[in-house]
Design an enzyme around this catalytic site. Structure first.
Site, PDB file in Angstrom:
ATOM      1  N   ALA A 155       0.973  -1.053   0.011  1.00 33.30           N
ATOM      2  CA  ALA A 155      -0.073   0.086  -0.098  1.00 33.30           C
ATOM      3  C   ALA A 155       0.944   1.052   0.200  1.00 33.30           C
ATOM      4  CB  ALA A 155      -0.861  -0.187   1.150  1.00 33.30           C
ATOM      5  N   SER A 197      12.217  -0.515  -3.355  1.00 34.12           N
ATOM      6  CA  SER A 197      12.112   0.856  -4.602  1.00 34.12           C
ATOM      7  C   SER A 197      13.779   0.561  -5.186  1.00 34.12           C
ATOM      8  CB  SER A 197      11.137   1.716  -4.404  1.00 34.12           C
ATOM      9  OG  SER A 197      11.089   2.423  -5.647  1.00 34.12           O
ATOM     10  N   GLU A 254      14.183   3.053  -6.452  1.00 34.05           N
ATOM     11  CA  GLU A 254      13.987   4.685  -6.305  1.00 34.05           C
ATOM     12  C   GLU A 254      14.665   4.573  -5.540  1.00 34.05           C
ATOM     13  OE1 GLU A 254      13.417   7.689  -8.942  1.00 34.05           O
ATOM     14  OE2 GLU A 254      12.666   6.026 -10.088  1.00 34.05           O
ATOM     15  N   TYR A 264       8.837  10.430  -3.263  1.00 36.07           N
ATOM     16  CA  TYR A 264       8.691   9.001  -3.483  1.00 36.07           C
ATOM     17  C   TYR A 264      10.342   8.582  -2.642  1.00 36.07           C
ATOM     18  CZ  TYR A 264       6.984   4.451  -5.007  1.00 36.07           C
ATOM     19  OH  TYR A 264       7.367   3.042  -5.215  1.00 36.07           O
TER      20      TYR A 264
END
Length: 330
Positions: free
Chosen positions: A81, A125, A127, A149
């Site tokens: 989520a 992630s 990222e 993010y």
């Protein structure tokens, strides 16, 4: 029968993971902020909407998280989520940090307080790494995130590692590189490209507008990646894993593959607009997934050429179905 709770079951990964776990005989529950809006579209697309239990849960509300855990009584929790768009995080940095960091913290704390042997997977992630400048990332590559993010995911990643070390939780980070499928929303650039290619092949006169097409990413097939998530919770000791194909290509190459799948030259239908670029975009991202291969027996099975083709075919089929419905209605 094992019980699994998928936090964020409505997304691409949540849907494919739910299907995989059901096939393995799990009882599956999944959370959404508001289950009263009805079954989630991806679950319906996969034909499993009636096979999962849906629970309302707001990840940044501890009471809501704790209530969901008590109700589901899971053996395994998959935390997928949170705000999932890198581009949107530049517009909504506070909301991004809140949903990702505090959502993860609340789940970890709820597991700790229940004192049950719950295994926890966190969707970290690529990222987190930032721009890798041609160096393939491993589990030991330093984090240098370049987006809100990425900062949020790096913070959540470290919380997971801290709870594993400080409290003895079975908590694992899956550092997933880009993975795609027809379930991706069109706000993601790969699906934006494949959907446009399908429409143009069907006769649309549109021109697809993209930002930088020289960015390089490691793109895989999403159903492969949820299998890696499951494998991470089946080993004896929790670890963090980089999950990727080990091969990176440019966005221009992805566009070429997508338009090739419908017999078109992408350069005839795509234009660049610098205003679409992010404030600090990553130019090169890639990984070495050998640790996952050794420890989990996992390897990406679908090459990027096939990923692009499958996505375009799904978008063409969707367009044809919509056209038929319109014709039937008239």
């Amino acid at each position: 029968m094992k019980r699994a709770l998928i936090c964020g079951i409505g997304g691409q990964d949540g849907g494919y993971l739910a299907r995989l776990l059901l096939e393995k005989g799990y009882r599956v529950a999944g959370t959404s902020r508001d289950i009263h809006r009805g079954p989630l579209a991806n679950l319906e697309t996969l034909g499993i909407a009636n096979d999962v239990e849906l629970l309302s849960m707001a990840p940044n509300d501890f009471r809501s998280v704790f209530t969901a855990l008590v109700s589901a009584e899971p053996d395994e929790i998959y935390h997928l989520a949170g705000q999932s768009s890198v581009g949107l995080s530049f517009e909504m940095p506070a909301e991004t940090l809140d949903s990702i960091v505090f959502g993860t913290l609340n789940l970890l704390e709820a597991i700790r307080l229940t004192e049950r042997p719950i295994k926890f997977y966190h969707a970290s992630s690529s990222e987190c790494f930032g721009d890798l400048h041609g160096e393939a990332a491993t589990e030991h590559t330093p984090f240098r995130p370049r987006s809100p993010y990425g900062v949020a995911k790096a913070s959540a990643h470290m919380l997971v590692a801290n709870y594993r070390e400080a409290y003895g939780l079975f908590a694992a980070n899956g550092i997933l590189f880009n993975h795609e499928s027809p379930l991706r929303p069109e706000r993601f650039v790969t699906r934006k490209i494949t959907a446009a290619a399908a429409r143009i092949a069907a006769g649309s006169p549109e021109t697809l507008t993209l930002g930088r097409t020289d960015i390089i990413r490691d793109w895989g097939w999403a159903p492969d990646y949820v299998d890696a998530m499951w494998r991470m919770l089946q080993i004896d000791e929790a670890q963090d894993f980089v999950i990727a194909t080990g091969r990176s290509i440019s966005l221009a190459q992805f566009a070429e593959l997508a338009f090739d799948a419908v017999g078109l030259n992408w350069r005839d239908h795509v234009r660049n607009d610098e205003s679409f670029a992010r404030p600090s975009d990553l130019l090169w991202s890639g990984a070495d997934p050998s640790h996952a291969m050794r420890e989990l027996g996992w390897k990406a099975s679908v090459p990027i050429e096939e990923v692009a083709r499958r996505m375009v075919e799904a978008d063409r089929a969707k367009g044809e179905a919509a056209t038929k419905c319109e014709a039937d209605a008239t």
